[in-house]
Design a protein around this motif. Structure first.
Motif, PDB file in Angstrom:
ATOM      1  N   UNK A   5     -18.468   2.534   4.236  1.00  0.00           N
ATOM      2  CA  UNK A   5     -19.731   1.949   4.220  1.00  0.00           C
ATOM      3  C   UNK A   5     -20.630   3.091   5.341  1.00  0.00           C
ATOM      4  N   UNK A   6     -21.464   3.458   4.903  1.00  0.00           N
ATOM      5  CA  UNK A   6     -23.032   4.385   5.619  1.00  0.00           C
ATOM      6  C   UNK A   6     -22.826   4.336   6.883  1.00  0.00           C
ATOM      7  N   UNK A   7     -23.066   4.850   8.137  1.00  0.00           N
ATOM      8  CA  UNK A   7     -23.111   4.957   9.418  1.00  0.00           C
ATOM      9  C   UNK A   7     -24.577   4.788   9.608  1.00  0.00           C
ATOM     10  N   UNK A   8     -25.427   3.585  10.741  1.00  0.00           N
ATOM     11  CA  UNK A   8     -26.616   3.782  10.655  1.00  0.00           C
ATOM     12  C   UNK A   8     -26.272   2.872  11.680  1.00  0.00           C
ATOM     13  N   UNK A  13     -22.309  -1.272  13.631  1.00  0.00           N
ATOM     14  CA  UNK A  13     -20.691  -0.619  14.753  1.00  0.00           C
ATOM     15  C   UNK A  13     -19.418  -0.540  13.584  1.00  0.00           C
ATOM     16  N   UNK A  14     -19.242   0.894  13.782  1.00  0.00           N
ATOM     17  CA  UNK A  14     -18.443   0.399  12.411  1.00  0.00           C
ATOM     18  C   UNK A  14     -16.585   0.798  12.666  1.00  0.00           C
ATOM     19  N   UNK A  15     -15.948  -0.094  13.173  1.00  0.00           N
ATOM     20  CA  UNK A  15     -14.918   0.115  13.800  1.00  0.00           C
ATOM     21  C   UNK A  15     -13.935   1.268  12.773  1.00  0.00           C
ATOM     22  N   UNK A  16     -13.113   2.221  13.703  1.00  0.00           N
ATOM     23  CA  UNK A  16     -12.198   3.263  13.296  1.00  0.00           C
ATOM     24  C   UNK A  16     -11.073   2.309  12.620  1.00  0.00           C
ATOM     25  N   UNK A  48     -27.135  -3.097   4.945  1.00  0.00           N
ATOM     26  CA  UNK A  48     -25.462  -2.578   4.926  1.00  0.00           C
ATOM     27  C   UNK A  48     -24.919  -2.390   4.248  1.00  0.00           C
ATOM     28  N   UNK A  49     -24.941  -2.361   3.575  1.00  0.00           N
ATOM     29  CA  UNK A  49     -24.352  -1.978   2.243  1.00  0.00           C
ATOM     30  C   UNK A  49     -22.418  -2.403   1.354  1.00  0.00           C
ATOM     31  N   UNK A  50     -22.710  -3.825   1.993  1.00  0.00           N
ATOM     32  CA  UNK A  50     -21.493  -4.397   1.475  1.00  0.00           C
ATOM     33  C   UNK A  50     -21.751  -6.056   2.092  1.00  0.00           C
ATOM     34  N   UNK A  51     -20.474  -6.823   1.252  1.00  0.00           N
ATOM     35  CA  UNK A  51     -20.303  -7.645   1.461  1.00  0.00           C
ATOM     36  C   UNK A  51     -20.042  -8.534   2.006  1.00  0.00           C
ATOM     37  N   UNK A  52     -19.911  -9.618   2.853  1.00  0.00           N
ATOM     38  CA  UNK A  52     -18.822  -9.580   3.955  1.00  0.00           C
ATOM     39  C   UNK A  52     -19.111 -11.898   4.078  1.00  0.00           C
ATOM     40  N   UNK A  53     -18.077 -12.518   3.435  1.00  0.00           N
ATOM     41  CA  UNK A  53     -17.732 -13.671   3.061  1.00  0.00           C
ATOM     42  C   UNK A  53     -17.635 -13.950   4.944  1.00  0.00           C
ATOM     43  N   UNK A  54     -17.203 -13.869   5.854  1.00  0.00           N
ATOM     44  CA  UNK A  54     -17.189 -14.322   6.355  1.00  0.00           C
ATOM     45  C   UNK A  54     -18.170 -13.406   7.804  1.00  0.00           C
TER      46      UNK A  54
END
Length: 505
Positions: A12-15, A19-22, A245-251
């Motif tokens: 996932x690319x930062x933008x 906020x992306x977890x480690x 965001x560049x990804x799918x998220x069912x939740x």
């Protein structure tokens, strides 16, 4: 496009605003047991724990127990517990739009199919916290339940089984108990849960040594949660956001910026066992949380109840539309600051505290990203009026010995909203040529009263009904007359006129 999960997290690319977890946090041990998978839990307690993990204040994740048989855990399994929390709204006058990939949930296990796995997990003494939200009916004694069943039927039964398993696994070690924090929206939820669990243990003749261990080693905390978490985004909006965001998220779920989790922490072990509470100012540990409950009940919930009928009569659909309507917005301000705040002020609640909370409520009402419908707020209108607002009306009279103009108008609008007729099994109202549902336990009583009584008789009959209010409200000087006058004008369709007359503009 990849789905959100452990493997795709690194791609996932930062933008901005994301906020992306480690990825390393996904390997932390499970230190929290949670009963419930609902959006409120994911949008508030789990959010706070995620904040603490990312701040380095907590080194554990959450094992979630899915208590009901409805639905499955497949989406959580596919996404390794990861989901996006979209925080959107106003905060201190500024627009907030944040997208947080939440990593606090480790696993979601089904109580129906994986109960033994759950019991094995709670033997690990690193796990010290239990949280829940099983709806208000979840904290009650099921006399037919068996805590030794696989699984027990009720939430208190499941919790009792967890505590007994821990007691046996640690041989009653007094230092290996739990802090238990229910978030169900009922007063004294911790005390009530403890009483139900203890009664069930007694009914099933569980060992006295275990009961003593539970009393001495487990801390049940009352708590109050406050955050609007609407849940899933509209499909079209979610699709656009996933592309961004560049990804799918069912939740993926949405929440407002405002957040509060007030936890009654009179026992020193609570603060010691909850290091993550320092990660966000929205978590409050206090010896007594009555002030927070009172502020929410009166200034947030009470304002909703005094206003929803009037907003409906004005033809307003959402709370945001109410804030955009000049007269309605002025009414809300007068209601809160001139009539409600003085009543709420007490030795525990300063005027500054009450006014600060009231300003925050108005900011929350003005959230441009939420669609909070007034008609939904009218559900069980009568019970809400009794619990939230009658004490405010009485309190105003005790302080000022005169009619609270905005409250009287709000009560009149409530009476007119409750004017309905039977339509099959339902009671429906009709205003400006449009029908609407009256979802209230007293709907039949009001339908009969409106059919047979004039306005003066109706007002006095309702206000004097001690079964509704636990007292006779006609004893409040001038209140019945003010309600009747407002009601008669509202019935003539003069909603804007009577609204303007009630506010100081």
């Amino acid at each position: 496009m990849e789905s959100l999960n452990r493997n795709s997290l690194r791609n996932i690319k930062p933008q901005a605003h994301l906020e992306i977890p480690d990825p390393s946090v996904l390997d932390l041990p499970e230190k929290v047991l949670q009963f419930g998978t609902g959006v409120l839990l994911r949008g508030l307690p789990d959010y706070f724990i995620d904040r603490a993990i990312k701040a380095g204040l907590f080194d554990g994740r959450i094992l979630v127990v899915k208590s009901t048989s409805r639905g499955d855990t497949d989406a959580f399994d596919r996404q390794d517990g990861l989901y996006t929390l979209c925080v959107k709204g106003l905060e201190n006058g500024s627009t907030v739009q944040q997208y947080l990939i939440e990593a606090a949930i480790s696993r979601v296990l089904s109580a129906s199919h994986q109960w033994e796995t759950i019991l094995q997990a709670v033997k690990q003494t690193d796990m010290r916290l239990i949280i829940s939200n099983t709806t208000e009916v979840g904290i009650r004694l099921d006399k037919e339940d068996n805590p030794l069943a696989h699984p027990p039927r009720s939430f208190p039964g499941k919790l009792l089984a967890v505590l007994f398993t821990r007691y046996q696994a640690t041989q009653g070690d007094p230092t290996k108990g739990f802090v238990i924090i229910p978030t169900e929206l009922i007063p004294d939820n911790g005390e009530r849960l403890r009483a139900v669990v203890k009664e069930m243990a007694t009914r099933h003749h569980m060992p006295e040594a275990f009961l003593s261990w539970m009393d001495a080693s487990c801390v049940f905390c009352n708590s109050l949660v406050d955050r609007i978490v609407p849940g899933k985004l509209p499909a079209e909006e979610q699709e656009k956001l996933e592309q961004q965001l560049g990804y799918r998220d069912e939740l993926m779920i949405q929440a407002e910026p405002y957040r509060l989790w007030a936890i009654e922490a009179s026992d020193p072990r609570v603060e010691a066992w909850l290091p993550w509470a320092k990660a966000d100012a929205g978590v409050v540990l206090a010896p007594n949380i009555t002030r927070y409950r009172e502020l929410k009940l009166r200034l947030l919930n009470g304002t909703h109840t005094f206003s929803c009928g009037l907003a409906h009569l004005l033809g307003l659909d959402t709370v945001l539309q109410g804030m955009q309507h000049p007269s309605m917005e002025a009414f809300l301000r007068q209601l809160m600051f001139d009539e409600m705040v003085p009543v709420v002020v007490s030795p525990e609640i300063s005027r500054e505290m009450a006014e600060t909370f009231a300003r925050k409520v108005l900011e929350r009402f003005a959230n441009p990203f939420l669609k909070h419908h007034w008609i939904d707020i009218t559900v069980e209108y009568t019970a809400k009026m009794r619990m939230r607002n009658v004490p405010l009306i009485k309190g105003y009279y005790q302080q000022f010995a005169t009619v609270p103009a905005a409250m009287a108008l709000g009560f009149a609008a409530y009476l007119l909203f409750m004017k309905g007729e039977a339509n099959g099994q339902a009671i429906v109202g009709n205003w400006a040529g449009k029908t609407y549902p009256i979802r209230d336990s007293q709907a039949g009583y009001f339908a009969e009263l409106w059919k047979n009584a004039g306005t003066q008789q109706l007002v006095r009959e309702v206000l004097s009904n001690t079964q509704l209010w636990q007292e006779d409200l006609t004893h409040l000087p001038g209140f019945a007359e003010a309600v009747q006058s407002n009601l008669e004008q509202l019935m003539q369709g003069q909603v804007e006129k009577v609204l303007r007359a009630a506010i100081f503009v």
